[in-house]
Design an enzyme around this catalytic site. Sequence first.
Site, PDB file in Angstrom:
ATOM      1  N   ARG A 172     -57.242  20.082-106.033  1.00 15.04           N
ATOM      2  CA  ARG A 172     -57.375  21.497-105.620  1.00 15.04           C
ATOM      3  C   ARG A 172     -56.718  21.765-104.270  1.00 15.04           C
ATOM      4  O   ARG A 172     -57.084  22.698-103.562  1.00 15.04           O
ATOM      5  CB  ARG A 172     -58.839  21.929-105.586  1.00 15.04           C
ATOM      6  N   LYS A 216     -44.623  30.761-102.118  1.00 16.47           N
ATOM      7  CA  LYS A 216     -44.605  30.772-103.590  1.00 16.47           C
ATOM      8  C   LYS A 216     -44.167  29.397-104.071  1.00 16.47           C
ATOM      9  O   LYS A 216     -43.106  28.907-103.684  1.00 16.47           O
ATOM     10  CB  LYS A 216     -43.608  31.813-104.109  1.00 16.47           C
ATOM     11  N   GLU A 240     -28.314  35.048-100.768  1.00 15.56           N
ATOM     12  CA  GLU A 240     -29.653  35.433-100.290  1.00 15.56           C
ATOM     13  C   GLU A 240     -29.587  35.826 -98.817  1.00 15.56           C
ATOM     14  O   GLU A 240     -30.322  36.705 -98.367  1.00 15.56           O
ATOM     15  CB  GLU A 240     -30.660  34.289-100.496  1.00 15.56           C
ATOM     16  N   LYS A 249     -38.103  37.043 -93.652  1.00 10.50           N
ATOM     17  CA  LYS A 249     -39.004  36.746 -94.782  1.00 10.50           C
ATOM     18  C   LYS A 249     -40.450  36.641 -94.297  1.00 10.50           C
ATOM     19  O   LYS A 249     -41.364  37.175 -94.931  1.00 10.50           O
ATOM     20  CB  LYS A 249     -38.563  35.461 -95.504  1.00 10.50           C
ATOM     21  N   GLU A 274     -47.471  40.170-102.878  1.00 10.06           N
ATOM     22  CA  GLU A 274     -46.503  41.055-103.533  1.00 10.06           C
ATOM     23  C   GLU A 274     -47.155  42.255-104.214  1.00 10.06           C
ATOM     24  O   GLU A 274     -46.934  42.535-105.397  1.00 10.06           O
ATOM     25  CB  GLU A 274     -45.649  40.264-104.525  1.00 10.06           C
ATOM     26  N   ARG A 301     -43.394  43.166-100.371  1.00  2.00           N
ATOM     27  CA  ARG A 301     -42.741  41.872-100.606  1.00  2.00           C
ATOM     28  C   ARG A 301     -41.683  41.965-101.701  1.00  2.00           C
ATOM     29  O   ARG A 301     -40.705  41.217-101.706  1.00  2.00           O
ATOM     30  CB  ARG A 301     -43.782  40.786-100.948  1.00  2.00           C
ATOM     31  N   ASN A 315     -36.715  41.041-103.652  1.00  2.00           N
ATOM     32  CA  ASN A 315     -36.082  40.866-104.963  1.00  2.00           C
ATOM     33  C   ASN A 315     -34.846  41.746-105.139  1.00  2.00           C
ATOM     34  O   ASN A 315     -34.406  41.969-106.271  1.00  2.00           O
ATOM     35  CB  ASN A 315     -37.079  41.163-106.079  1.00  2.00           C
ATOM     36  N   HIS A 348     -32.318  40.967-107.799  1.00  2.00           N
ATOM     37  CA  HIS A 348     -32.901  39.952-108.672  1.00  2.00           C
ATOM     38  C   HIS A 348     -33.191  40.454-110.088  1.00  2.00           C
ATOM     39  O   HIS A 348     -33.299  39.645-111.006  1.00  2.00           O
ATOM     40  CB  HIS A 348     -34.179  39.377-108.052  1.00  2.00           C
ATOM     41  N   HIS A 396     -31.814  37.955-112.496  1.00  2.00           N
ATOM     42  CA  HIS A 396     -32.630  37.164-113.435  1.00  2.00           C
ATOM     43  C   HIS A 396     -32.160  37.382-114.870  1.00  2.00           C
ATOM     44  O   HIS A 396     -32.131  36.447-115.672  1.00  2.00           O
ATOM     45  CB  HIS A 396     -34.108  37.575-113.341  1.00  2.00           C
ATOM     46  N   HIS A 412     -28.601  30.224-109.060  1.00  3.14           N
ATOM     47  CA  HIS A 412     -29.469  31.382-108.824  1.00  3.14           C
ATOM     48  C   HIS A 412     -28.817  32.412-107.881  1.00  3.14           C
ATOM     49  O   HIS A 412     -28.745  33.600-108.196  1.00  3.14           O
ATOM     50  CB  HIS A 412     -30.802  30.887-108.251  1.00  3.14           C
TER      51      HIS A 412
HETATM   52  N1  NAD Z   1     -40.468  29.755-104.070  1.00  2.00           N
HETATM   53  C1  NAD Z   1     -39.651  30.738-103.814  1.00  2.00           C
HETATM   54  O1  NAD Z   1     -39.989  31.692-103.107  1.00  2.00           O
HETATM   55  C2  NAD Z   1     -38.262  30.678-104.372  1.00  2.00           C
HETATM   56  C3  NAD Z   1     -37.305  31.593-103.917  1.00  2.00           C
HETATM   57  C4  NAD Z   1     -36.018  31.478-104.399  1.00  2.00           C
HETATM   58  C5  NAD Z   1     -35.690  30.491-105.318  1.00  2.00           C
HETATM   59  N2  NAD Z   1     -36.649  29.628-105.743  1.00  2.00           N
HETATM   60  C6  NAD Z   1     -36.318  28.571-106.696  1.00  2.00           C
HETATM   61  O2  NAD Z   1     -35.436  27.646-106.054  1.00  2.00           O
HETATM   62  C7  NAD Z   1     -34.642  27.012-107.038  1.00  2.00           C
HETATM   63  C8  NAD Z   1     -33.211  26.922-106.575  1.00  2.00           C
HETATM   64  O3  NAD Z   1     -33.161  26.169-105.389  1.00  2.00           O
HETATM   65  P1  NAD Z   1     -31.780  25.546-104.862  1.00  2.00           P
HETATM   66  O4  NAD Z   1     -30.743  26.576-104.912  1.00  2.00           O
HETATM   67  O5  NAD Z   1     -32.097  24.874-103.583  1.00  2.00           O
HETATM   68  O6  NAD Z   1     -31.389  24.522-106.011  1.00  2.00           O
HETATM   69  P2  NAD Z   1     -31.744  22.991-106.293  1.00  2.00           P
HETATM   70  O7  NAD Z   1     -33.070  22.616-105.753  1.00  2.00           O
HETATM   71  O8  NAD Z   1     -31.496  22.784-107.733  1.00  2.00           O
HETATM   72  O9  NAD Z   1     -30.633  22.210-105.452  1.00  2.00           O
HETATM   73  C9  NAD Z   1     -29.287  22.376-105.799  1.00  2.00           C
HETATM   74  C10 NAD Z   1     -28.561  21.035-105.925  1.00  2.00           C
HETATM   75  O10 NAD Z   1     -28.254  20.537-104.637  1.00  2.00           O
HETATM   76  C11 NAD Z   1     -28.682  19.175-104.499  1.00  2.00           C
HETATM   77  N3  NAD Z   1     -28.993  19.027-103.071  1.00  2.00           N
HETATM   78  C12 NAD Z   1     -30.050  19.535-102.398  1.00  2.00           C
HETATM   79  N4  NAD Z   1     -29.891  19.344-101.081  1.00  2.00           N
HETATM   80  C13 NAD Z   1     -28.719  18.671-100.905  1.00  2.00           C
HETATM   81  C14 NAD Z   1     -28.001  18.212 -99.755  1.00  2.00           C
HETATM   82  N5  NAD Z   1     -28.436  18.436 -98.517  1.00  2.00           N
HETATM   83  N6  NAD Z   1     -26.825  17.591 -99.961  1.00  2.00           N
HETATM   84  C15 NAD Z   1     -26.341  17.390-101.204  1.00  2.00           C
HETATM   85  N7  NAD Z   1     -26.963  17.827-102.328  1.00  2.00           N
HETATM   86  C16 NAD Z   1     -28.135  18.464-102.174  1.00  2.00           C
HETATM   87  C17 NAD Z   1     -29.828  19.065-105.472  1.00  2.00           C
HETATM   88  O11 NAD Z   1     -30.033  17.734-105.869  1.00  2.00           O
HETATM   89  C18 NAD Z   1     -29.354  19.941-106.626  1.00  2.00           C
HETATM   90  O12 NAD Z   1     -28.468  19.241-107.462  1.00  2.00           O
HETATM   91  C19 NAD Z   1     -34.804  27.812-108.316  1.00  2.00           C
HETATM   92  O13 NAD Z   1     -35.609  27.081-109.213  1.00  2.00           O
HETATM   93  C20 NAD Z   1     -35.535  29.060-107.885  1.00  2.00           C
HETATM   94  O14 NAD Z   1     -36.391  29.586-108.867  1.00  2.00           O
HETATM   95  C21 NAD Z   1     -37.915  29.701-105.282  1.00  2.00           C
END
Ligand code: NAD
Length: 285
Positions: free
Chosen positions: A41, A63, A105, A148, A158, A162, A166, A169, A173, A186
Amino acid sequence: VANDLYTQLIQLGTTREDVIIALGGGVVGDLAGFVASTFLRGVPFIQVPTTVLAQVDSSVGGKVGINHALGKNLIGSFYHPSFVLIDPLVLETLDERERSAGFAEVIKYGLIADKTFFHTLQNNIDSLIQLSDFKLLQTVLERCCQIKVDIVQADEKEKGLRAILNFGHTLGHALEAVTNYEYFLHGEAVAWGMIGALYLSEKYDFNQDIKSVIHLIEKLSIPELPVNIAAGQIIHAIKRDKKRKRSGQVWVLLEQIGHAYLEQNIPTDLVREATEYMIRQKVGI
Ligand SMILES: NC(=O)c1ccc[n+]([C@@H]2O[C@H](COP(=O)([O-])OP(=O)(O)OC[C@H]3O[C@@H](n4cnc5c(N)ncnc54)[C@H](O)[C@@H]3O)[C@@H](O)[C@H]2O)c1
């Protein structure tokens, strides 16, 4: 993967006095955060984001979540890390496409919340993507996190404000969904989505030339839209968006650069027009 992590945590004898460190991009941060929020938990966790997107967006705001075979991001919770450690130097090993997508972003923050910041991006986007000015990069990453934080502090769950995070988005999406989450990163889908949202904004209150904003988005070198993509498919996907309320889809529009607001129930004909406008753009490479 979440289940494997739970198994390992049990085998390691993890207690609430331990801490989980999420070292990686947004996928790792969301996953590790979700596991941390649910195991026993709640076990404390720390975010060490290593992509641009994770440093400016997913690691801040609480999130966390995992995907389900039937839909992305449907299972999750709000769970804040004890702290977020952001080191821009780790971005040196990130490939250019990933960096560039993350800057979509960053541009979004300027558009929704800070006109001066937006102009800084207009003047420096190339050097930022190329990581050639670390001092500026640090300031830019900090500004994004602060924007943010301010928004999330005002509306953590949200209920309203908040949702302006988006911007771009809804269409973004939908583009990710119709391309099976395989074609776009993304941020790239969000970049395209912002173009459609700018068109809609112009149809309401935004009375500046959207071309100069599109020009900045163009510098992100996002991939073109797939040739066979149709407005109808995208609209269908929008209707299945998890952010859709029973009362209709909420859109984020710009009143001006630096000021976003929510608009509900935009007529489908106008949404179709915006989607077709987006499809007609020759922005991608
Ligand atoms: N929680 C939230 O508020 C929120 C907001 C936006 C997006 N997201 C989520 O985040 C995800 C996308 O995140 P992302 O764009 O970071 O993608 P990701 O986590 O898939 O990373 C992208 C790629 O880069 C590689 N990588 C990461 N850091 C590296 C580094 N320093 N050097 C070399 N390679 C590296 C990873 O292994 C991966 O292959 C999505 O699933 C999305 O839904 C969440």
